[in-house]
Design a protein around this motif. Sequence first.
Motif, PDB file in Angstrom:
ATOM      1  N   PRO A  75       0.794  -1.239   0.000  1.00  0.00           N
ATOM      2  CA  PRO A  75       0.000   0.000   0.000  1.00  0.00           C
ATOM      3  C   PRO A  75       0.822   1.283   0.000  1.00  0.00           C
ATOM      4  O   PRO A  75       0.531   2.215  -0.767  1.00  0.00           O
ATOM      5  N   ALA A  76       1.842   1.368   0.846  1.00  0.00           N
ATOM      6  CA  ALA A  76       2.647   2.594   0.907  1.00  0.00           C
ATOM      7  C   ALA A  76       3.360   2.840  -0.417  1.00  0.00           C
ATOM      8  O   ALA A  76       3.364   3.972  -0.928  1.00  0.00           O
ATOM      9  N   LEU A  77       3.959   1.799  -0.990  1.00  0.00           N
ATOM     10  CA  LEU A  77       4.647   1.934  -2.271  1.00  0.00           C
ATOM     11  C   LEU A  77       3.661   2.334  -3.373  1.00  0.00           C
ATOM     12  O   LEU A  77       3.973   3.170  -4.225  1.00  0.00           O
ATOM     13  N   THR A  78       2.470   1.766  -3.338  1.00  0.00           N
ATOM     14  CA  THR A  78       1.456   2.067  -4.349  1.00  0.00           C
ATOM     15  C   THR A  78       1.041   3.528  -4.309  1.00  0.00           C
ATOM     16  O   THR A  78       0.983   4.214  -5.340  1.00  0.00           O
TER      17      THR A  78
ATOM     18  N   ALA B 154      -5.293   1.977  -1.030  1.00  0.00           N
ATOM     19  CA  ALA B 154      -4.325   2.086  -2.128  1.00  0.00           C
ATOM     20  C   ALA B 154      -5.002   1.836  -3.476  1.00  0.00           C
ATOM     21  O   ALA B 154      -4.734   2.535  -4.454  1.00  0.00           O
ATOM     22  N   LEU B 155      -5.889   0.851  -3.538  1.00  0.00           N
ATOM     23  CA  LEU B 155      -6.621   0.588  -4.778  1.00  0.00           C
ATOM     24  C   LEU B 155      -7.506   1.774  -5.151  1.00  0.00           C
ATOM     25  O   LEU B 155      -7.617   2.137  -6.330  1.00  0.00           O
ATOM     26  N   ALA B 156      -8.132   2.389  -4.137  1.00  0.00           N
ATOM     27  CA  ALA B 156      -8.966   3.562  -4.399  1.00  0.00           C
ATOM     28  C   ALA B 156      -8.128   4.713  -4.951  1.00  0.00           C
ATOM     29  O   ALA B 156      -8.557   5.434  -5.867  1.00  0.00           O
TER      30      ALA B 156
ATOM     31  N   SER C 117       2.779  11.445   2.977  1.00  0.00           N
ATOM     32  CA  SER C 117       2.337  11.412   4.374  1.00  0.00           C
ATOM     33  C   SER C 117       1.319  10.293   4.593  1.00  0.00           C
ATOM     34  O   SER C 117       1.331   9.639   5.646  1.00  0.00           O
ATOM     35  N   VAL C 118       0.449  10.041   3.604  1.00  0.00           N
ATOM     36  CA  VAL C 118      -0.478   8.908   3.710  1.00  0.00           C
ATOM     37  C   VAL C 118       0.316   7.599   3.805  1.00  0.00           C
ATOM     38  O   VAL C 118       0.017   6.733   4.637  1.00  0.00           O
ATOM     39  N   ALA C 119       1.346   7.471   2.972  1.00  0.00           N
ATOM     40  CA  ALA C 119       2.195   6.278   3.013  1.00  0.00           C
ATOM     41  C   ALA C 119       2.891   6.150   4.367  1.00  0.00           C
ATOM     42  O   ALA C 119       3.020   5.045   4.915  1.00  0.00           O
ATOM     43  N   GLY C 120       3.331   7.283   4.914  1.00  0.00           N
ATOM     44  CA  GLY C 120       3.973   7.262   6.231  1.00  0.00           C
ATOM     45  C   GLY C 120       3.029   6.790   7.318  1.00  0.00           C
ATOM     46  O   GLY C 120       3.412   6.014   8.212  1.00  0.00           O
TER      47      GLY C 120
END
Length: 325
Positions: free
Chosen positions: A53-56, A174-176, A227-230
């Motif tokens: 998810p974070a990478l995506t 992440a898909l969204a 920041s979302v990935a963090g």
Amino acid sequence: MTTHTPSRRWYTGVAGTYIGLAIALLAMVLFFGSMSEYFLSANTFITIANDIPALTVLAVGMTYVLIIAGIDLSVGSVMALSSALCSLAMLRWGWGLAPALLLGLVSGAACGFLTGFVSVQWQLPSFIVSLGMLEIARGAAYVVTDSRTQYIGSDVDWLSSNLIGGISPAFVIALAVIVIGQLVLTRSVFGRYMIGIGTNEEAMRLAGVDPRPIKVAVFTLIGLLASVAGLMQTSRLEAADPNTGIGMELQVIAAVVIGGTSLMGGRGSVISTFFGVLIIAVLEAGMAQIGASDPTKRIITGLVIIAAVMLDKYRDLRKQGRQAG
């Protein structure tokens, strides 16, 4: 004689890219499945889904940045800073989860805005400006956390909890982001402007479109997504680690380039980028299962990146040949 409209040629080219990436991904899955009896299992694919998810999310933002012919090397450090500020707000200031998460998101967007504003306002290469932001954000993350991992606990683990069949909410988010990112790129004026800027920025100016606010907005967006990935990483660890995201920018750029986004700007697809993310994830998971050493993993990943860049250059040369003809 059969003629093809530009839109038909575009759709044909995109479909060909998707098919090529899907075949490459399937070939990798079958290869590692033949090398390891444990690879072709539900557990492997669930683990991959929850790892990416974070990478995506970062790769979506980097796709936009590369399309406008920029680059952002600070995303890993911005991840760490956002996570660190979230932990600071919750552990030291006594903030609730919602305002702490909001602080993390705002900090990431602010870092992206500063990178974009400085780069655009003073006409500096985004490579250099984002390299400076990489150091600033990483140093700030160490200061905020006293260079130690800050354990938050179960208050933030909901993003990484099991939702359906072992899949986490972070993967669904992440898909969204992938779907929204592709729609913005292909179906909005903002997306057309990004492609126009990456293709020919001067032509956009002559057409009456000021590229500067668009470019700043793109860098602000990748900061927000960093920041979302963090926060996703914070949820997985139940802690804020100031070392999180080190080297993440290289993985992100690799995934985007493997997905076919041009380093020269003007061409890219969020869906193709997601294929690139999956290829990177399957490559790492497969090499881990067959017992490849860390140096070997890095060598193979590097070779894949170089091959993707060579393919990108080949596409550009073919395009120039068609235009000349």
